[in-house]
Motif scaffolding. Structure first.
Motif, PDB file in Angstrom:
ATOM      1  N   MET A 230     -14.372  30.939  15.865  1.00  0.00           N
ATOM      2  CA  MET A 230     -13.114  30.627  16.508  1.00  0.00           C
ATOM      3  C   MET A 230     -13.371  29.585  17.568  1.00  0.00           C
ATOM      4  O   MET A 230     -14.370  29.620  18.257  1.00  0.00           O
ATOM      5  CB  MET A 230     -12.541  31.931  17.051  1.00  0.00           C
ATOM      6  CG  MET A 230     -11.782  31.852  18.310  1.00  0.00           C
ATOM      7  SD  MET A 230     -10.958  33.364  18.808  1.00  0.00           S
ATOM      8  CE  MET A 230     -11.901  34.677  18.145  1.00  0.00           C
ATOM      9  N   SER A 231     -12.469  28.647  17.689  1.00  0.00           N
ATOM     10  CA  SER A 231     -12.673  27.552  18.620  1.00  0.00           C
ATOM     11  C   SER A 231     -11.511  27.429  19.594  1.00  0.00           C
ATOM     12  O   SER A 231     -10.375  27.234  19.178  1.00  0.00           O
ATOM     13  CB  SER A 231     -12.840  26.246  17.859  1.00  0.00           C
ATOM     14  OG  SER A 231     -12.839  25.167  18.747  1.00  0.00           O
ATOM     15  N   THR A 232     -11.824  27.528  20.869  1.00  0.00           N
ATOM     16  CA  THR A 232     -10.775  27.308  21.859  1.00  0.00           C
ATOM     17  C   THR A 232     -10.350  25.851  21.861  1.00  0.00           C
ATOM     18  O   THR A 232      -9.233  25.525  22.241  1.00  0.00           O
ATOM     19  CB  THR A 232     -11.236  27.731  23.264  1.00  0.00           C
ATOM     20  OG1 THR A 232     -12.458  27.054  23.572  1.00  0.00           O
ATOM     21  CG2 THR A 232     -11.443  29.219  23.351  1.00  0.00           C
ATOM     22  N   SER A 233     -11.215  24.947  21.401  1.00  0.00           N
ATOM     23  CA  SER A 233     -10.867  23.534  21.302  1.00  0.00           C
ATOM     24  C   SER A 233      -9.710  23.340  20.321  1.00  0.00           C
ATOM     25  O   SER A 233      -8.784  22.562  20.593  1.00  0.00           O
ATOM     26  CB  SER A 233     -12.088  22.730  20.860  1.00  0.00           C
ATOM     27  OG  SER A 233     -11.755  21.388  20.662  1.00  0.00           O
ATOM     28  N   GLU A 234      -9.755  24.014  19.187  1.00  0.00           N
ATOM     29  CA  GLU A 234      -8.683  23.911  18.203  1.00  0.00           C
ATOM     30  C   GLU A 234      -7.371  24.470  18.764  1.00  0.00           C
ATOM     31  O   GLU A 234      -6.308  23.872  18.585  1.00  0.00           O
ATOM     32  CB  GLU A 234      -9.075  24.638  16.921  1.00  0.00           C
ATOM     33  CG  GLU A 234     -10.224  23.951  16.202  1.00  0.00           C
ATOM     34  CD  GLU A 234     -11.043  24.881  15.330  1.00  0.00           C
ATOM     35  OE1 GLU A 234     -10.868  26.121  15.415  1.00  0.00           O
ATOM     36  OE2 GLU A 234     -11.868  24.362  14.564  1.00  0.00           O
ATOM     37  N   ILE A 235      -7.468  25.592  19.455  1.00  0.00           N
ATOM     38  CA  ILE A 235      -6.286  26.193  20.082  1.00  0.00           C
ATOM     39  C   ILE A 235      -5.728  25.249  21.145  1.00  0.00           C
ATOM     40  O   ILE A 235      -4.520  25.008  21.205  1.00  0.00           O
ATOM     41  CB  ILE A 235      -6.630  27.569  20.697  1.00  0.00           C
ATOM     42  CG1 ILE A 235      -7.013  28.572  19.601  1.00  0.00           C
ATOM     43  CG2 ILE A 235      -5.474  28.092  21.552  1.00  0.00           C
ATOM     44  CD1 ILE A 235      -5.901  28.973  18.667  1.00  0.00           C
ATOM     45  N   ALA A 236      -6.597  24.691  21.975  1.00  0.00           N
ATOM     46  CA  ALA A 236      -6.156  23.766  23.025  1.00  0.00           C
ATOM     47  C   ALA A 236      -5.467  22.547  22.427  1.00  0.00           C
ATOM     48  O   ALA A 236      -4.441  22.080  22.948  1.00  0.00           O
ATOM     49  CB  ALA A 236      -7.343  23.344  23.892  1.00  0.00           C
ATOM     50  N   THR A 237      -5.989  22.036  21.337  1.00  0.00           N
ATOM     51  CA  THR A 237      -5.375  20.887  20.670  1.00  0.00           C
ATOM     52  C   THR A 237      -3.974  21.234  20.180  1.00  0.00           C
ATOM     53  O   THR A 237      -3.026  20.476  20.393  1.00  0.00           O
ATOM     54  CB  THR A 237      -6.253  20.404  19.494  1.00  0.00           C
ATOM     55  OG1 THR A 237      -7.518  19.993  20.011  1.00  0.00           O
ATOM     56  CG2 THR A 237      -5.601  19.264  18.737  1.00  0.00           C
ATOM     57  N   VAL A 238      -3.838  22.386  19.537  1.00  0.00           N
ATOM     58  CA  VAL A 238      -2.536  22.792  19.002  1.00  0.00           C
ATOM     59  C   VAL A 238      -1.543  23.062  20.137  1.00  0.00           C
ATOM     60  O   VAL A 238      -0.372  22.672  20.051  1.00  0.00           O
ATOM     61  CB  VAL A 238      -2.690  24.013  18.062  1.00  0.00           C
ATOM     62  CG1 VAL A 238      -1.339  24.623  17.716  1.00  0.00           C
ATOM     63  CG2 VAL A 238      -3.429  23.599  16.799  1.00  0.00           C
ATOM     64  N   LEU A 239      -1.984  23.677  21.215  1.00  0.00           N
ATOM     65  CA  LEU A 239      -1.082  23.921  22.345  1.00  0.00           C
ATOM     66  C   LEU A 239      -0.649  22.607  22.998  1.00  0.00           C
ATOM     67  O   LEU A 239       0.521  22.442  23.361  1.00  0.00           O
ATOM     68  CB  LEU A 239      -1.745  24.841  23.374  1.00  0.00           C
ATOM     69  CG  LEU A 239      -1.861  26.303  22.951  1.00  0.00           C
ATOM     70  CD1 LEU A 239      -2.672  27.086  23.974  1.00  0.00           C
ATOM     71  CD2 LEU A 239      -0.477  26.930  22.758  1.00  0.00           C
ATOM     72  N   ALA A 240      -1.580  21.668  23.139  1.00  0.00           N
ATOM     73  CA  ALA A 240      -1.236  20.365  23.705  1.00  0.00           C
ATOM     74  C   ALA A 240      -0.264  19.622  22.790  1.00  0.00           C
ATOM     75  O   ALA A 240       0.654  18.933  23.263  1.00  0.00           O
ATOM     76  CB  ALA A 240      -2.503  19.540  23.942  1.00  0.00           C
ATOM     77  N   TRP A 241      -0.441  19.766  21.475  1.00  0.00           N
ATOM     78  CA  TRP A 241       0.452  19.150  20.495  1.00  0.00           C
ATOM     79  C   TRP A 241       1.863  19.702  20.673  1.00  0.00           C
ATOM     80  O   TRP A 241       2.835  18.944  20.692  1.00  0.00           O
ATOM     81  CB  TRP A 241      -0.088  19.420  19.095  1.00  0.00           C
ATOM     82  CG  TRP A 241       0.364  18.522  17.999  1.00  0.00           C
ATOM     83  CD1 TRP A 241      -0.232  17.368  17.588  1.00  0.00           C
ATOM     84  CD2 TRP A 241       1.491  18.712  17.134  1.00  0.00           C
ATOM     85  NE1 TRP A 241       0.458  16.825  16.518  1.00  0.00           N
ATOM     86  CE2 TRP A 241       1.510  17.633  16.219  1.00  0.00           C
ATOM     87  CE3 TRP A 241       2.472  19.683  17.035  1.00  0.00           C
ATOM     88  CZ2 TRP A 241       2.478  17.500  15.240  1.00  0.00           C
ATOM     89  CZ3 TRP A 241       3.450  19.552  16.049  1.00  0.00           C
ATOM     90  CH2 TRP A 241       3.436  18.476  15.176  1.00  0.00           C
ATOM     91  N   HIS A 242       1.973  21.036  20.837  1.00  0.00           N
ATOM     92  CA  HIS A 242       3.276  21.665  21.082  1.00  0.00           C
ATOM     93  C   HIS A 242       3.913  21.100  22.355  1.00  0.00           C
ATOM     94  O   HIS A 242       5.099  20.770  22.376  1.00  0.00           O
ATOM     95  CB  HIS A 242       3.114  23.183  21.255  1.00  0.00           C
ATOM     96  CG  HIS A 242       3.052  23.940  19.985  1.00  0.00           C
ATOM     97  ND1 HIS A 242       1.943  23.959  19.186  1.00  0.00           N
ATOM     98  CD2 HIS A 242       3.966  24.740  19.383  1.00  0.00           C
ATOM     99  CE1 HIS A 242       2.166  24.739  18.143  1.00  0.00           C
ATOM    100  NE2 HIS A 242       3.400  25.211  18.231  1.00  0.00           N
ATOM    101  N   GLU A 243       3.129  21.040  23.415  1.00  0.00           N
ATOM    102  CA  GLU A 243       3.641  20.544  24.687  1.00  0.00           C
ATOM    103  C   GLU A 243       4.153  19.106  24.549  1.00  0.00           C
ATOM    104  O   GLU A 243       5.206  18.761  25.084  1.00  0.00           O
ATOM    105  CB  GLU A 243       2.561  20.622  25.757  1.00  0.00           C
ATOM    106  CG  GLU A 243       3.056  20.251  27.135  1.00  0.00           C
ATOM    107  CD  GLU A 243       1.995  20.432  28.197  1.00  0.00           C
ATOM    108  OE1 GLU A 243       1.938  19.582  29.105  1.00  0.00           O
ATOM    109  OE2 GLU A 243       1.225  21.418  28.132  1.00  0.00           O
ATOM    110  N   ALA A 244       3.414  18.275  23.836  1.00  0.00           N
ATOM    111  CA  ALA A 244       3.831  16.888  23.632  1.00  0.00           C
ATOM    112  C   ALA A 244       5.137  16.815  22.838  1.00  0.00           C
ATOM    113  O   ALA A 244       6.028  16.022  23.162  1.00  0.00           O
ATOM    114  CB  ALA A 244       2.722  16.099  22.936  1.00  0.00           C
TER     115      ALA A 244
END
Length: 127
Positions: A1-15
């Motif tokens: 599991m990667s927090t990097s992948e989660i962070a990317t997806v959350l940032a994508w949502h925010e954008a």
């Protein structure tokens, strides 16, 4: 599991939610694949820019599941200008490679997303 992948997806949502097109494009691969209403897929940053500019979508992420670059997010999405559409519960599957979203696929339900991706409840992300 990667927090990097989660962070990317959350940032994508925010954008998406803040209509920050520049950040959205930075978080996405040049050849990103996007769903369309006619079951075909659109591809590329120009298509993403058009979708983000015209869709009027707001995405409210819920539980997230992650395994080997695939992130499935339970979503409450609202479509239409300024959130005028009825909220829709769905799941969206993201493929993340090198901190870039390379594919986005909408599913009617979490069960459908699990079937398509092979993820399960066991892949639940817990911060």
């Amino acid at each position: 599991m990667s927090t990097s992948e989660i962070a990317t997806v959350l940032a994508w949502h925010e954008a998406v939610n803040s209509n920050d097109i520049d950040t959205l494009l930075e978080l996405s691969s040049d050849d990103i694949v996007l769903p369309t209403d006619d079951d075909d897929a659109d591809q590329g940053l120009d298509e993403l820019r058009e979708w983000a500019t015209n869709s009027g979508v707001t995405l409210e992420p819920g539980r997230m599941f992650v395994h080997e670059g695939i992130v499935v997010v339970e979503e409450r999405s609202t479509w239409g200008a300024e959130g005028t559409g009825a909220p829709l519960d769905e799941a969206i599957a993201f493929r993340v490679v090198d901190d870039k979203v390379v594919m986005v696929v909408r599913h009617n339900s979490l069960a459908d997303a699990f079937e398509a991706t092979g993820l399960t409840e066991a892949d639940l992300y817990q911060a």
